[in-house]
Scaffold this active site. Structure first.
Site, PDB file in Angstrom:
ATOM      1  N   CYS A  70       0.826  -1.210   0.000  1.00 44.70           N
ATOM      2  CA  CYS A  70       0.000   0.000   0.000  1.00 44.70           C
ATOM      3  C   CYS A  70       0.865   1.267   0.000  1.00 44.70           C
ATOM      4  CB  CYS A  70      -1.003  -0.023   1.155  1.00 44.70           C
ATOM      5  SG  CYS A  70      -2.386   1.136   0.898  1.00 44.70           S
ATOM      6  N   GLU A 130      -3.334  -8.845   3.145  1.00 47.22           N
ATOM      7  CA  GLU A 130      -3.202  -9.359   4.512  1.00 47.22           C
ATOM      8  C   GLU A 130      -4.409  -9.036   5.388  1.00 47.22           C
ATOM      9  OE1 GLU A 130      -1.870  -5.109   5.092  1.00 47.22           O
ATOM     10  OE2 GLU A 130      -1.949  -6.578   3.478  1.00 47.22           O
ATOM     11  N   HIS A 178      -4.178  -4.552   0.008  1.00 45.97           N
ATOM     12  CA  HIS A 178      -3.941  -5.097   1.346  1.00 45.97           C
ATOM     13  C   HIS A 178      -4.397  -6.553   1.412  1.00 45.97           C
ATOM     14  CE1 HIS A 178      -2.534  -1.803   3.897  1.00 45.97           C
ATOM     15  NE2 HIS A 178      -3.386  -0.987   3.292  1.00 45.97           N
TER      16      HIS A 178
END
Length: 302
Positions: free
Chosen positions: A142, A237, A235
């Site tokens: 990001c 994760e 993102h």
């Protein structure tokens, strides 16, 4: 294979409950195997959540991984306890002499500021320069990706008229690259950012290749041709509820925010969102660890 973490790290209990293979340092050192050494520069405000999310993905590979958590020495965290930082984190001067097989530079909630105005920008540029000689491959996430593209290649970021916020579909620009082995032709990933990088700026740099794009979220995945620098604007994760928590946080603050796109069932914020990106998030991290870190790193650094 397990991920090796400090014995008392709070994320350990959560990961074990999720059936993630973790191992404390004492047990790991008794195994006769060369583990990968990964350093995570955690710039996220809620550091403990970010730790768990990243360790969850790193722990799902067949490789043993040692993790070192790094924080900026030039920035004081307001949302993570001093005790936690002192117990589990180190600072750059303490590791600059070391070699690492891989590095992750996380996102940070500073994207609407000019890079040079970020309090730890000078320190971050020093770290990014150090990765060129001391890290086999670095994964930027990001804002970390925008910072890396700007520092290494002079690629600017641009403000978006509306926050890129939701779960978006992505297509593969290059299908025979190792980082995307096993990927479906279309995959989903969360995005949460106010700024963007432009495809035409990246295409001007011959050392970079765009690997994946989204019609709505723009460029998603970029890699240097030598695989040493990976840039990811989304993102993967994130937990299933992370965007929900961000949405509710901004609503409570009275900030202008729209419902995350393609996230809540029927766009109804009262319904629990589903995680529709987990499999590709795991595959991305496994591919990075295997092909860009493990296969490329020397058994013994000079």
């Amino acid at each position: 294979m397990p991920i090796n973490i400090p014995k008392d790290l709070p994320a350990k209990e959560i990961l074990e409950q999720e059936n993630i293979f973790v191992m404390d340092e004492e047990r790991a050192y008794s195994q006769d195997i060369r583990p990968l050494n990964i350093v995570i520069l955690n710039l996220m405000p809620e550091k403990e959540k970010a730790e768990t999310q990243l360790l969850r993905l790193l722990g799902n590979s067949p490789l043993q991984v040692n993790v070192t958590f790094l924080r900026p020495a030039t920035h004081e965290s307001k949302t993570t306890s001093k005790h936690h930082l002192e117990q589990f984190y180190t600072i750059f001067p303490h590791i600059r002499h070391r070699k690492f097989d891989g590095m992750i530079i996380t996102g940070a909630p500073v994207e609407q500021m000019p890079f040079e105005k970020v309090t730890y920008w000078s320190e971050l540029t020093e770290i990014m320069e150090w990765t060129k000689t001391n890290v086999t491959s670095t994964l930027h996430i990001c804002w970390g990706a925008q910072a890396g593209l700007y520092y290494h290649y002079g690629i600017p970021k641009y403000p978006l008229p509306q926050k890129c916020f939701g779960i978006f579909e992505h297509s593969l620009e290059v299908k025979n690259v190792k980082l995307l082995r096993g990927f479906d032709d279309v995959f989903r990933m969360p995005h949460s950012r106010h700024t963007d990088v432009k495809r035409e700026d990246i295409e001007k740099i011959p050392e970079l290749t765009i690997l994946s794009v989204s019609e709505k979220a723009g460029v998603c995945l970029v890699a240097s041709n030598d695989g040493k620098q990976i840039f990811l604007t989304g993102h993967p994760e994130y937990d299933a509820t992370t965007l929900k928590e961000e949405y509710e946080r901004d609503l409570a603050k009275g900030l202008p925010i729209h419902i995350p796109e393609s996230y809540f069932p029927n766009d109804d914020p009262t319904k629990e969102p589903l995680n529709t990106w987990r499999s590709h998030a795991n595959l991305l991290f496994v591919n990075w660890l295997n092909y860009y870190v493990y296969q490329e790193t020397p058994y013994e650094w000079e």
